[in-house]
Design a protein around this motif. Structure first.
Motif, short mmCIF file in Angstrom:
data_model
loop_
_atom_site.label_atom_id
_atom_site.label_comp_id
_atom_site.label_asym_id
_atom_site.label_seq_id
_atom_site.Cartn_x
_atom_site.Cartn_y
_atom_site.Cartn_z
N ASN A 219 65.56 -24.91 -32.47
CA ASN A 219 66.13 -23.70 -33.05
C ASN A 219 65.83 -22.50 -32.14
O ASN A 219 64.79 -21.86 -32.28
CB ASN A 219 65.57 -23.47 -34.45
N PRO A 220 66.73 -22.17 -31.23
CA PRO A 220 66.47 -21.07 -30.30
C PRO A 220 66.42 -19.70 -30.98
O PRO A 220 65.94 -18.74 -30.39
CB PRO A 220 67.61 -21.16 -29.30
N LEU A 221 66.86 -19.60 -32.21
CA LEU A 221 66.78 -18.32 -32.92
C LEU A 221 65.35 -17.95 -33.25
O LEU A 221 65.06 -16.80 -33.57
CB LEU A 221 67.62 -18.36 -34.20
N GLN A 222 64.44 -18.92 -33.17
CA GLN A 222 63.01 -18.62 -33.37
C GLN A 222 62.52 -17.64 -32.32
O GLN A 222 61.67 -16.80 -32.61
CB GLN A 222 62.18 -19.90 -33.26
N HIS B 50 60.93 -23.39 -24.42
CA HIS B 50 62.38 -23.39 -24.30
C HIS B 50 62.81 -23.50 -22.83
O HIS B 50 63.86 -24.07 -22.53
CB HIS B 50 62.97 -22.14 -24.94
N ALA B 51 62.00 -22.97 -21.92
CA ALA B 51 62.34 -23.05 -20.50
C ALA B 51 62.19 -24.48 -19.98
O ALA B 51 62.94 -24.91 -19.11
CB ALA B 51 61.45 -22.10 -19.70
N ILE B 52 61.21 -25.19 -20.52
CA ILE B 52 60.97 -26.56 -20.08
C ILE B 52 62.04 -27.51 -20.64
O ILE B 52 62.67 -28.26 -19.91
CB ILE B 52 59.56 -27.02 -20.50
N SER B 53 62.21 -27.47 -21.94
CA SER B 53 63.27 -28.24 -22.58
C SER B 53 63.75 -27.46 -23.79
O SER B 53 62.94 -26.84 -24.49
CB SER B 53 62.77 -29.62 -23.01
N PRO B 54 65.04 -27.45 -24.05
CA PRO B 54 65.57 -26.62 -25.14
C PRO B 54 64.91 -26.95 -26.48
O PRO B 54 64.78 -28.11 -26.86
CB PRO B 54 67.04 -26.97 -25.17
N ILE B 55 64.49 -25.91 -27.19
CA ILE B 55 63.89 -26.12 -28.51
C ILE B 55 65.01 -26.30 -29.53
O ILE B 55 66.16 -25.92 -29.29
CB ILE B 55 62.94 -24.96 -28.90
#
Length: 63
Positions: free
Chosen positions: A39-42, A32-37
């Motif tokens: 579903n960030p709720l994971q 997520h830090a590299i590129s937004p995933i």
């Protein structure tokens, strides 16, 4: 992972599960830090799963 599933595991299985969940959580955070995933709720659910397993381990140690 649900609390009812966690209670049924042995202490050794909980240790293994905790390391797996921590690795998955760190992988999600770095991805997520590299590129937004997608579903960030994971990330939240992974963090809470780690906390559930760690809490159960601590509870068993204190008994």
């Amino acid at each position: 992972m649900k609390q009812s599933e966690i209670i049924n595991l042995s202490a050794a299985e909980l240790q293994v599960k905790l390391t797996e969940l921590r690795k998955a959580y760190l992988d999600l955070k770095s991805a997520h830090a590299i590129s937004p995933i997608a579903n960030p709720l994971q990330i939240r659910s992974a963090r809470r799963a780690v906390a559930r397993v760690a809490t159960e381990l601590t509870k068993r140690e204190l008994q």
